[in-house]
Design a protein around this motif. Structure first.
Motif, PDB file in Angstrom:
ATOM      1  N   VAL A 283       0.829  -1.208   0.000  1.00  0.00           N
ATOM      2  CA  VAL A 283       0.000   0.000   0.000  1.00  0.00           C
ATOM      3  C   VAL A 283       0.861   1.255   0.000  1.00  0.00           C
ATOM      4  CG1 VAL A 283      -0.208   0.154   2.524  1.00  0.00           C
ATOM      5  CG2 VAL A 283      -2.034   1.065   1.061  1.00  0.00           C
ATOM      6  N   ARG A 286       1.641   2.007  -3.564  1.00  0.00           N
ATOM      7  CA  ARG A 286       0.437   2.543  -4.220  1.00  0.00           C
ATOM      8  C   ARG A 286       0.220   4.016  -3.837  1.00  0.00           C
ATOM      9  NH1 ARG A 286      -1.615  -0.730  -8.006  1.00  0.00           N
ATOM     10  NH2 ARG A 286      -3.622   0.308  -7.782  1.00  0.00           N
ATOM     11  N   THR A 309      -6.683   0.275  -6.242  1.00  0.00           N
ATOM     12  CA  THR A 309      -6.138  -0.132  -4.943  1.00  0.00           C
ATOM     13  C   THR A 309      -7.237  -0.760  -4.094  1.00  0.00           C
ATOM     14  OG1 THR A 309      -4.546   1.678  -5.030  1.00  0.00           O
ATOM     15  CG2 THR A 309      -4.898   0.648  -2.886  1.00  0.00           C
ATOM     16  N   CYS A 311      -6.495  -2.226  -1.015  1.00  0.00           N
ATOM     17  CA  CYS A 311      -6.132  -2.101   0.411  1.00  0.00           C
ATOM     18  C   CYS A 311      -5.910  -0.633   0.761  1.00  0.00           C
ATOM     19  CB  CYS A 311      -4.876  -2.920   0.708  1.00  0.00           C
ATOM     20  SG  CYS A 311      -3.498  -2.600  -0.420  1.00  0.00           S
ATOM     21  N   ARG A 312      -6.917   0.207   0.518  1.00  0.00           N
ATOM     22  CA  ARG A 312      -6.772   1.639   0.784  1.00  0.00           C
ATOM     23  C   ARG A 312      -6.731   1.921   2.285  1.00  0.00           C
ATOM     24  NH1 ARG A 312     -11.932   2.956  -2.898  1.00  0.00           N
ATOM     25  NH2 ARG A 312     -11.075   2.416  -4.937  1.00  0.00           N
ATOM     26  N   SER A 316      -4.134   6.842   1.493  1.00  0.00           N
ATOM     27  CA  SER A 316      -4.567   6.734   0.097  1.00  0.00           C
ATOM     28  C   SER A 316      -5.612   7.801  -0.221  1.00  0.00           C
ATOM     29  CB  SER A 316      -5.141   5.342  -0.172  1.00  0.00           C
ATOM     30  OG  SER A 316      -4.314   4.320   0.320  1.00  0.00           O
TER      31      SER A 316
END
Length: 738
Positions: A283, A286, A309, A311-312, A316
């Motif tokens: 993450v 990302r 994404t 798995c925010r 994020s």
């Protein structure tokens, strides 16, 4: 009896083996149950090597009470004299968070070995007691005990002083630990925090470098704002050293790309992260990709990464929200915030800062107050960034008193919050209060503070205050060393009408750039010296500086107010030759120039033939209307211009005033009355122009249309002062006409 004794011995051996096997397999409950079975059978366990296993099981299970009971039984049976038992019980208490019992057990040990000291130092450092852990480490070194690798790594990571770090580095070299990569990498991390100059030197001396070593140095370059060197080292890592990067490396490199706004390299790193499998698995990668694309002005790519994404986290959401704000797509930022609410993601202080930027853009006062309530409710009042953003938003929404209340409520007014308040007060036309805030500052001002102070002083048109601000910049060592400050000094003197001092200050700038040249050109323009503005424009080009859009606007403005029509049109034509696409402001300036010269038809033709992506604004139509007021014109053009101005800016008073003037020139009193009625119906606030006269230390302000409530003598005194002002030289006289 012999058979009974043999049976118990064999059962004890079986249970001991069971305990050890369960420990190997990580079955900690079976370890404790096996020990309990031995206790219930009444068998005297005399194997001291089993007790550390049992304590380890209790620590893994966080069974503090069971461990205490076992420890008490061992003390009764005299097993506490064994060093292994003392170490394991001390370690058990540490891992269960009972530090007092751990320290008491350590103090009660009659004999200690290196394991004892390592356990106590490691336990304290690992649980965040840096000062106590370092003190016990120093004590163990005095007594001659050596740390193990794990403890030494923790000790290095806990150091806060560069001097202590150098001492530990010397000890590592003397003790032969320098060949261990984990120790070397820890020293690299330590120098990266306190002595960045030593990081690369130590890195170059390392015989073996792993991915952690490379990542630490790359990150140190990025953190000390040398992203170019960080990217260069990354290329060396991948191509020459053939070391495979990990997620941490990629995150640092993406941050460097974000700082440089280098989206091309960022895309290459994105491709690398996809090939390595970091793109979906991590993450942090990302979030770094979202940040990189946003700061590289490709927020659509940033949103695609965010959308993919799974798995925010809150970072994020904050990254994409800040990305939309950074790219000035405020409506989409609001949509993202509403989506956060639907997803039950609670906003934090970073989210609120981005939202305040949106409120600042839309100039919405009530949302600012709502966010202020959230700041108070969630206890973010100690967050200087959030409060500084709140001050900035309040001043942008013309809630200057609310902004001042926020500043006054802050326990610690840092340089950022004070600078923001000074800027906001200056923007709101309250320069004296801005100067007062500066005088009350406790922190040393930085370049941003001084620039805001100079801006405030220029608004007062008081030469003495601008000279004082110049002195502040000199004392802080910012004049002639920071080009932004130097440029602001030139601008302040120009706005005070002292163009000679402004030029002298400009000539003292050691390395001029396009911004400083633009300011001196604008200075000549606003002081009614268009010829010198044109000379400076040509001089700038001779010195190899390429004019930008703002430079062209400044020189066109000089031609406009100086009546240099031919030169203005020639410079406007040169914009196309230099591949500078004119904006609406440039076209508006040309329209105004033509209108002032009486070329109303030519100005209208230019408006009608603007490029498709440029729509005429209220300023362009207002210029045409102003030209019609000064020169008699048939009613078609003025009527069209009036309709456009009032439609584009229905709440701005200038359009109504201009329209009234045009109708009054035509003696169309019914239309004049209609304009006045519209002003009242639409509740338009009419802002009158004013002039200021500085007499000694008193600033006199004369508002257009204002009736002076003064006696004849007082009025005569003012008139005499004005006459005296006109006779005296501006640079020497006590009076200044602003």
């Amino acid at each position: 009896m012999g058979s009974q004794s043999g049976f118990l011995r064999s059962k004890l051996q079986a249970l001991s083996s069971k305990i050890k096997q369960a420990s190997v397999n990580g079955k900690w409950r079976e370890v404790v149950s096996g020990y309990s079975e031995i206790q219930r059978a009444g068998i005297q366990l005399d194997d001291p090597f089993v007790f550390p296993i049992v304590f380890k099981a209790c620590a893994k299970l966080s069974w503090l009470f069971h461990g205490r009971c076992i420890h008490a039984s061992l003390i009764k049976r005299g097993f506490d004299s064994f060093v292994s038992v003392g170490n394991s019980s001390s370690d058990f208490y540490m891992k269960c968070g009972d530090f007092c019992s751990a320290m008491r057990e350590f103090d009660c040990m009659t004999s200690r070995d290196s394991v004892s000291w390592n356990l106590i130092v490691f336990g304290l450092l690992d649980n965040g007691f840096e000062e106590e852990g370092l003190w016990w480490f120093s004590k163990s070194r005095v007594l001659g005990f050596e740390p193990n690798v794990s403890t030494l790594v923790l000790v290095i990571r806990s150091l806060r002083s560069c001097l202590d770090g150098e001492k530990i580095h010397s000890y590592v070299i003397r003790s032969g630990f320098c060949g261990i990569s984990s120790v070397q990498n820890s020293i690299l991390c330590m120098y990266a925090e306190c002595d960045t100059s030593s990081v690369r030197r130590l890195f170059d001396e390392m015989s073996e470098r792993d991915v952690i070593s490379w990542s630490v140095v790359i990150r140190s370059y990025v953190q000390r704002k040398e992203p170019v060197l960080g990217l260069k080292l990354f290329r060396e890592m991948v191509h020459e050293a053939e070391t495979e990067p990990d997620c941490i490396t990629v995150t640092s490199v993406l941050k460097a790309c974000a700082v440089l706004e280098d989206i091309d390299v960022g895309r290459s790193v994105h491709g690398l992260s996809i090939r390595k499998g970091f793109d979906f698995a991590d993450v942090f990668v990302r979030n770094s990709l979202i940040d990189m694309y946003s700061k590289g002005f490709d927020v659509d790519s940033a949103f695609r990464v965010f959308d993919e994404t799974t798995c925010r986290n809150i970072v994020s959401w904050n990254s994409i929200l800040a990305g939309f704000v950074h790219n000035q797509r405020y409506e989409e930022a609001l949509k993202m915030f509403h989506l956060m609410g639907k997803e039950a993601i609670e906003a934090d202080q970073v989210t609120l800062v981005s939202l305040l930027q949106v409120c600042k853009f839309f100039e919405q006062p009530y949302p600012c107050k709502s966010i202020h309530c959230v700041v108070i409710r969630h206890g973010y009042e100690s967050n200087e960034v959030a409060l500084s953003s709140l001050i900035d938003a309040y001043t942008s929404c013309n809630l200057v008193d609310d902004a001042r209340t926020v500043l006054d409520s802050m326990v610690y007014k840092d340089v950022v919050s004070c600078s923001t308040m000074i800027s906001g007060l200056a923007r709101s036309g309250r320069p004296d209060e801005a100067i007062s805030v500066f005088c009350q500052m406790k922190d040393k001002p930085n370049e941003i503070t001084v620039i805001n102070l100079l801006d405030a002083c220029s608004l007062t048109a008081d030469l003495r205050k601008s000279k004082w601000a110049h002195g502040v910049a000199l004392r802080r060592g910012l004049a002639t060393t920071d080009i932004s400050v130097d440029t602001s000094i030139v601008d302040a003197y120009a706005k005070c009408g002292t163009i000679e001092i402004a030029r002298r200050t400009f000539d003292q700038i050691p390395t001029k750039n396009v911004v400083s040249w633009t300011v001196i050109i604008s200075a000549y323009a606003i002081n009614g010296l268009p010829d010198k503005a044109l000379v400076s424009f040509e001089e700038m080009k001779r010195e190899g500086h390429t004019p930008n859009a703002v430079t062209y606007l400044a020189v066109l403005s000089a031609c406009n107010h100086g009546g240099l029509i031919a030169q203005g049109l020639m410079i406007f034509k040169s914009m196309f030759e230099d591949h500078n696409k004119p904006s609406l402001q440039h076209y508006s300036c040309i329209v105004d120039m033509l209108s002032r010269a009486g070329e109303i038809d030519t100005a209208m033709e230019l408006i009608k033939n603007l490029p498709e992506d440029v729509k005429p604004g209220a300023s362009a139509w207002g210029s045409v209307l102003s030209g019609c007021r000064n020169r008699s014109k048939n009613g078609i053009i003025p009527s069209e211009a009036i309709a456009e101005v009032l439609e584009l800016e229905p709440l701005c008073s200038s359009g109504y005033v201009l329209a009234s003037s045009v109708f009054a020139a035509e003696k169309s009193w019914d239309n004049v009355a209609t304009m006045r009625r519209l002003v009242k119906e639409r509740k338009v606030r009419v802002v009158a122009g004013y002039s200021m006269v500085l007499e000694g230390t008193i600033t006199r302000r004369f508002l257009a249309g204002e009736k002076l409530n003064q006696s004849g003598c007082e009025l005569n005194d003012v008139v005499h002062s004005l006459h005296r002002c006109l006779r005296l030289d501006d640079s020497e006289g006590p009076l200044k006409l602003c």
